[in-house]
Design a protein around this motif. Structure first.
Motif, mmCIF file in Angstrom:
data_model
loop_
_atom_site.group_PDB
_atom_site.id
_atom_site.type_symbol
_atom_site.label_atom_id
_atom_site.label_comp_id
_atom_site.label_asym_id
_atom_site.label_seq_id
_atom_site.Cartn_x
_atom_site.Cartn_y
_atom_site.Cartn_z
ATOM 1 N N ASN A 161 0.835 -1.201 0.000
ATOM 2 C CA ASN A 161 0.000 0.000 0.000
ATOM 3 C C ASN A 161 0.877 1.262 0.000
ATOM 4 O O ASN A 161 0.624 2.203 0.732
ATOM 5 C CB ASN A 161 -0.956 -0.026 1.197
ATOM 6 C CG ASN A 161 -2.201 0.796 0.973
ATOM 7 O OD1 ASN A 161 -2.459 1.254 -0.134
ATOM 8 N ND2 ASN A 161 -2.980 0.997 2.011
ATOM 9 N N ASN A 162 1.936 1.219 -0.831
ATOM 10 C CA ASN A 162 2.871 2.336 -1.003
ATOM 11 C C ASN A 162 3.616 2.730 0.281
ATOM 12 O O ASN A 162 4.012 3.878 0.439
ATOM 13 C CB ASN A 162 2.154 3.564 -1.582
ATOM 14 C CG ASN A 162 1.590 3.288 -2.955
ATOM 15 O OD1 ASN A 162 2.280 2.726 -3.807
ATOM 16 N ND2 ASN A 162 0.339 3.646 -3.171
ATOM 17 N N THR A 163 3.795 1.781 1.186
ATOM 18 C CA THR A 163 4.459 2.050 2.457
ATOM 19 C C THR A 163 5.479 0.948 2.745
ATOM 20 O O THR A 163 5.156 -0.234 2.626
ATOM 21 C CB THR A 163 3.420 2.112 3.601
ATOM 22 O OG1 THR A 163 2.456 3.124 3.291
ATOM 23 C CG2 THR A 163 4.073 2.423 4.930
ATOM 24 N N VAL A 205 -2.394 -0.547 6.853
ATOM 25 C CA VAL A 205 -1.611 0.558 6.298
ATOM 26 C C VAL A 205 -2.553 1.524 5.592
ATOM 27 O O VAL A 205 -3.342 1.117 4.731
ATOM 28 C CB VAL A 205 -0.547 0.034 5.304
ATOM 29 C CG1 VAL A 205 0.236 1.185 4.702
ATOM 30 C CG2 VAL A 205 0.394 -0.956 5.983
ATOM 31 N N ASN A 206 -2.472 2.791 5.942
ATOM 32 C CA ASN A 206 -3.289 3.834 5.320
ATOM 33 C C ASN A 206 -4.770 3.474 5.320
ATOM 34 O O ASN A 206 -5.485 3.676 4.335
ATOM 35 C CB ASN A 206 -2.812 4.121 3.890
ATOM 36 C CG ASN A 206 -1.387 4.633 3.856
ATOM 37 O OD1 ASN A 206 -0.949 5.350 4.765
ATOM 38 N ND2 ASN A 206 -0.642 4.263 2.836
ATOM 39 N N GLU A 265 -6.177 0.590 5.214
ATOM 40 C CA GLU A 265 -6.524 -0.657 4.530
ATOM 41 C C GLU A 265 -5.914 -1.838 5.276
ATOM 42 O O GLU A 265 -4.840 -1.735 5.863
ATOM 43 C CB GLU A 265 -6.039 -0.629 3.084
ATOM 44 C CG GLU A 265 -6.777 0.397 2.244
ATOM 45 C CD GLU A 265 -6.435 0.294 0.772
ATOM 46 O OE1 GLU A 265 -6.248 -0.840 0.278
ATOM 47 O OE2 GLU A 265 -6.345 1.346 0.130
#
Length: 92
Positions: free
Chosen positions: A6-8, A57-58, A60
């Motif tokens: 999730n882009n993390t 994360v974020n 989600e």
């Protein structure tokens, strides 16, 4: 190596152990703010019983995306204290 979802980045380490195509990161490299407990368990004939964490994360959730062997069998001692990833987590 970095593990991202999730882009993390959820884990990062130069010290991974490669087993069956999976990079096992030191558990200390896992960013604990992104994981929560999971009741999920599985068994491997030569590694033992795996436990899991769920990623958050974020906003989600990725259930059971992180696994580890709290008490690996003797043949798998190299992964004691390490975590691995699947279910869309990018390891590169």
């Amino acid at each position: 190596m970095k593990a991202s979802w999730n882009n993390t980045v959820i884990a990062e380490s130069d010290d991974t152990v490669l087993v069956e195509g999976n990079h096992y990161f030191p558990e200390s490299s896992l960013k604990k703010e992104f994981v929560t407990f999971s009741n999920h368990k599985t068994s491997c004939a030569w590694k033992g019983q795996a436990s899991y964490y769920t990623l958050i994360v974020n906003g989600e959730t990725n259930p059971d995306a992180v696994w580890y062997y709290p008490d690996p069998k003797p043949e798998a001692q190299a992964i004691r204290g390490r975590v691995a990833f699947w279910k869309g987590v990018i390891v590169a």
